[in-house]
Design a protein around this motif. Structure first.
Motif, short mmCIF file in Angstrom:
data_model
loop_
_atom_site.label_atom_id
_atom_site.label_comp_id
_atom_site.label_asym_id
_atom_site.label_seq_id
_atom_site.Cartn_x
_atom_site.Cartn_y
_atom_site.Cartn_z
N GLY A 102 0.98 -1.71 0.06
CA GLY A 102 -0.63 -0.16 0.28
C GLY A 102 0.83 1.21 0.00
N LEU A 103 0.83 1.76 -1.16
CA LEU A 103 2.21 3.49 -1.23
C LEU A 103 1.14 4.36 -0.19
CD1 LEU A 103 4.12 4.63 -2.66
CD2 LEU A 103 2.35 5.57 -4.35
N ARG A 104 0.08 4.13 0.45
CA ARG A 104 -0.48 5.11 1.07
C ARG A 104 -0.15 4.65 2.94
NH1 ARG A 104 -1.71 10.40 -0.09
NH2 ARG A 104 -2.57 10.65 -2.09
N SER A 105 -0.05 3.22 2.93
CA SER A 105 -0.70 3.23 4.09
C SER A 105 0.68 2.45 5.03
CB SER A 105 -1.30 1.72 4.15
OG SER A 105 -1.73 0.65 3.30
N SER A 106 1.41 2.03 3.55
CA SER A 106 2.53 0.98 3.98
C SER A 106 2.70 -0.85 4.48
CB SER A 106 3.99 1.97 5.19
OG SER A 106 4.63 3.31 4.51
N ASN A 107 1.65 -0.85 4.57
CA ASN A 107 1.15 -2.63 5.11
C ASN A 107 1.39 -2.86 3.61
OD1 ASN A 107 -0.31 -1.58 7.61
ND2 ASN A 107 -2.30 -0.90 6.67
N ILE A 108 1.64 -4.33 3.88
CA ILE A 108 2.18 -5.21 2.71
C ILE A 108 1.02 -6.08 2.54
CG2 ILE A 108 3.61 -6.53 1.23
CD1 ILE A 108 5.61 -4.47 3.03
N HIS A 109 0.12 -6.11 1.44
CA HIS A 109 -0.90 -7.52 1.67
C HIS A 109 -0.39 -8.78 0.97
CE1 HIS A 109 -3.13 -4.89 4.03
NE2 HIS A 109 -3.23 -3.87 3.64
N ILE A 110 -0.20 -10.11 1.65
CA ILE A 110 0.56 -11.24 1.10
C ILE A 110 -0.83 -12.39 0.38
CG2 ILE A 110 1.58 -13.46 1.10
CD1 ILE A 110 3.39 -10.93 3.36
N PHE A 111 -1.03 -12.55 -0.59
CA PHE A 111 -1.96 -14.10 -1.41
C PHE A 111 -1.48 -14.78 -1.72
CE2 PHE A 111 -4.63 -9.77 0.15
CZ PHE A 111 -6.33 -10.11 0.10
N ALA A 123 -3.12 -14.62 3.29
CA ALA A 123 -1.88 -15.07 3.48
C ALA A 123 -1.62 -14.88 5.21
CB ALA A 123 -0.80 -15.47 2.63
N ARG A 124 -1.59 -13.71 4.68
CA ARG A 124 -0.48 -12.85 6.14
C ARG A 124 -0.28 -11.01 5.94
NH1 ARG A 124 5.61 -12.82 7.73
NH2 ARG A 124 5.11 -10.38 9.69
N THR A 125 -0.44 -10.36 6.96
CA THR A 125 -0.18 -8.81 6.31
C THR A 125 1.66 -8.19 6.91
OG1 THR A 125 -2.81 -7.95 5.66
CG2 THR A 125 -0.92 -6.57 6.86
N VAL A 126 2.19 -7.34 6.11
CA VAL A 126 3.54 -7.17 7.08
C VAL A 126 2.91 -5.41 6.97
CG1 VAL A 126 5.50 -6.28 7.04
CG2 VAL A 126 4.79 -8.95 5.40
N HIS A 127 2.73 -5.60 8.44
CA HIS A 127 2.11 -3.66 8.92
C HIS A 127 2.96 -2.82 8.79
CE1 HIS A 127 -1.92 -5.25 9.88
NE2 HIS A 127 -1.25 -6.33 10.89
N ALA A 128 2.78 -1.85 8.79
CA ALA A 128 3.56 -0.45 8.41
C ALA A 128 5.06 0.04 9.63
CB ALA A 128 3.66 0.83 7.95
N THR A 129 4.69 -0.93 10.63
CA THR A 129 5.50 -0.68 11.78
C THR A 129 6.41 -1.40 11.55
OG1 THR A 129 3.86 -2.40 12.95
CG2 THR A 129 3.38 0.09 13.72
N GLU A 130 6.09 -3.27 11.30
CA GLU A 130 7.36 -3.68 11.00
C GLU A 130 8.34 -3.44 10.23
OE1 GLU A 130 8.88 -8.31 9.77
OE2 GLU A 130 6.41 -8.06 10.47
#
Length: 473
Positions: A102-111, A123-130
């Motif tokens: 996500g370019l604005r949220s900085s989250n990374i969603h893995i499908f 399958a997983r979300t890598v959150h902006a905090t990580e």
């Protein structure tokens, strides 16, 4: 370079020729986002098999678990570059997971695209905090599967700060953020794309701007000050060490997409430049190795087109012209044709680049455009907004897929009456020397996307901008 044993995924192609000869894609994955950030963005699955009863229709819809991501560029967990990997269990590695930053949220969603490739599941979300805590980055933009992990270019520093941007490295198997890839960034501060020449141990990066420079649209004062990116950077791939900066000239603003030659022994590639502050033209540059140094030459110039100021958005009225705004380029797997998206004028150009130092334009089509509003034959008489933006090419070079949204705030700035949403397909014949024909049967638009805008396309089994190859034959 050793070739690991037990690699079972048939879409890990040894060479460009093997990729070209592989079966055609039957599905396309499309990143779509909600500009209002009130609904989830989505990963769409589109049927691209011409013999299917659902050809040209959305056959799968996977919502993100969050809102306000603004999905942008995305990619596979593994690809043909796996044949260069060491230190991984290659027996189970597959082109299976799609990572959607996500370019604005900085989250990374893995499908996960298995077991049903039409309906990927989270399958997983890598959150902006990580991403911030482990790599010191935010605003993830582009990713490539490569040696030692997944390389994720990011525009901002931790917590959305103005940098420096750079590359975060993710694990292939767990998707954990391993850290920042750079060990010595030298003068590099701005970031955008990143790709490489695997066999040359060289990584190349380009420059756009920091989060504050892009998130609300083009800032005219910064553009006129030549504050946006205008350089290429060359790195030691194995060590993450900066080697050389090549400045294209400060008036060549926003050096974006990088398309290296697919030939694993080549030492050249193309970079697209959005705009020149001297005359609003756009350009494409060829980088190449010259002895012990890297250099770059402008090989394509696309001029602005004069227009009635009354027809222009406020940001362009003072200039009385439409800039081409080259926002994407794509190189066919056989390195023969280069596609250039002119999002401002609504034109897709096809160049024969058999001689990469002297590209030759062979065809073009128009769809949309700031002033032109060229129509699609499936909807005669209905002007289109937006223009060819993201361009993806099939491995065999016969099919070209287009989407029309750039980035939410930039869409609104250049198409203030609504950029809309559409996806088109263009056919071409490499054996005939090129040429472009719009597929009248394939045109998704408007309510097909339920109010979302569409950005990047990825093709099942890989495409012209997803893979790096390790062997020439």
């Amino acid at each position: 370079m050793r070739q690991p044993h037990g690699v079972g995924d048939p879409t890990f192609y040894r060479s460009p020729a093997h990729a070209v000869a592989a079966p055609a894609e039957r599905l396309a994955y499309v990143a779509a986002f909600d500009r209002t950030a009130t609904r989830p963005d989505a990963l769409l699955t589109v049927d691209v098999d011409p013999g299917s009863s659902s050809y040209g229709r959305i056959v799968g819809w996977s919502d993100m678990p969050t809102r306000g991501d603004e999905l942008h560029h995305f990619g596979w967990n593994a690809c043909s570059s796996a044949l260069a990997h060491e230190g991984h269990d290659m027996t189970g590695l597959q082109r299976r997971y799609l990572l959607l930053p996500g370019l604005r949220s900085s989250n990374i969603h893995i499908f996960d695209t298995h077991p049903d490739p039409r309906r990927p599941t989270l399958a997983r979300t890598v959150h902006a905090t990580e991403l911030a805590e482990k790599a010191g980055y935010s605003r993830p933009h582009t990713l490539h599967c490569g040696p030692t992990g997944i390389y994720l270019s990011c525009l901002g520093g931790a917590d959305g700060s103005d940098g420096p941007g750079g590359i975060a490295l993710l694990d292939h198997d767990t998707f954990d953020v391993l850290g920042a890839w750079e060990t010595d960034r030298g003068p590099q501060h701005l970031a955008y794309d990143a790709w490489w020449h695997l066999n040359q141990n060289t990584l190349v990066t380009s420059e756009w701007g920091t989060p504050s420079m892009i998130e609300d649209g083009v800032v005219p004062e910064l553009l006129l000050k030549s504050a946006y990116g205008h350089a290429l950077h060359f790195w030691d791939l194995a060590e993450g060490r900066h080697l050389q900066r090549v400045d294209l000239g400060e008036h060549h603003q926003m050096v974006l997409e990088l398309r290296p030659s697919h030939d694993p022994e080549a030492r050249w590639g193309f970079a697209g430049v959005v705009v020149s502050t001297q005359d609003l033209s756009a350009s494409v540059w060829r980088w190449h190795r010259d002895g012990d140094i890297w250099t770059a030459d402008k090989v394509i110039t696309i001029p602005a087109e004069r227009a009635d100021p009354e027809l222009l958005p406020p940001v362009l009225k003072p200039f009385g012209a439409v800039p081409p705004l080259v926002t994407d380029i794509n190189l066919t797997v056989d390195d023969r044709f280069l596609y250039v998206s002119c999002w401002g004028t609504g034109e897709l150009k096809q160049y024969d680049v058999s001689d990469p130092s002297a590209p030759r334009e062979v065809a073009s089509v128009r769809l949309g455009g700031i002033v032109g509003r060229a129509t699609h034959p499936a909807l005669p008489g209905q002007p289109l907004a937006g223009g060819p933006q993201m361009v993806e090419v099939s491995r065999d070079g016969r099919r070209v897929y287009l989407t029309n949204s750039l980035y939410g705030s930039w869409d609104d700035q250049f198409y203030p009456d609504d950029v809309g949403a559409w996806m088109a397909k263009i056919d071409t014949d490499p054996e005939a020397g090129g040429g472009l024909a719009i597929d009248e049967r394939f045109f998704l638009h408007g309510e097909d996307f339920r109010g979302l805008r569409v950005h990047q396309v990825r093709l099942q089994g890989g495409d012209s901008s997803s893979d790096s190859y390790c062997y020439r034959c």
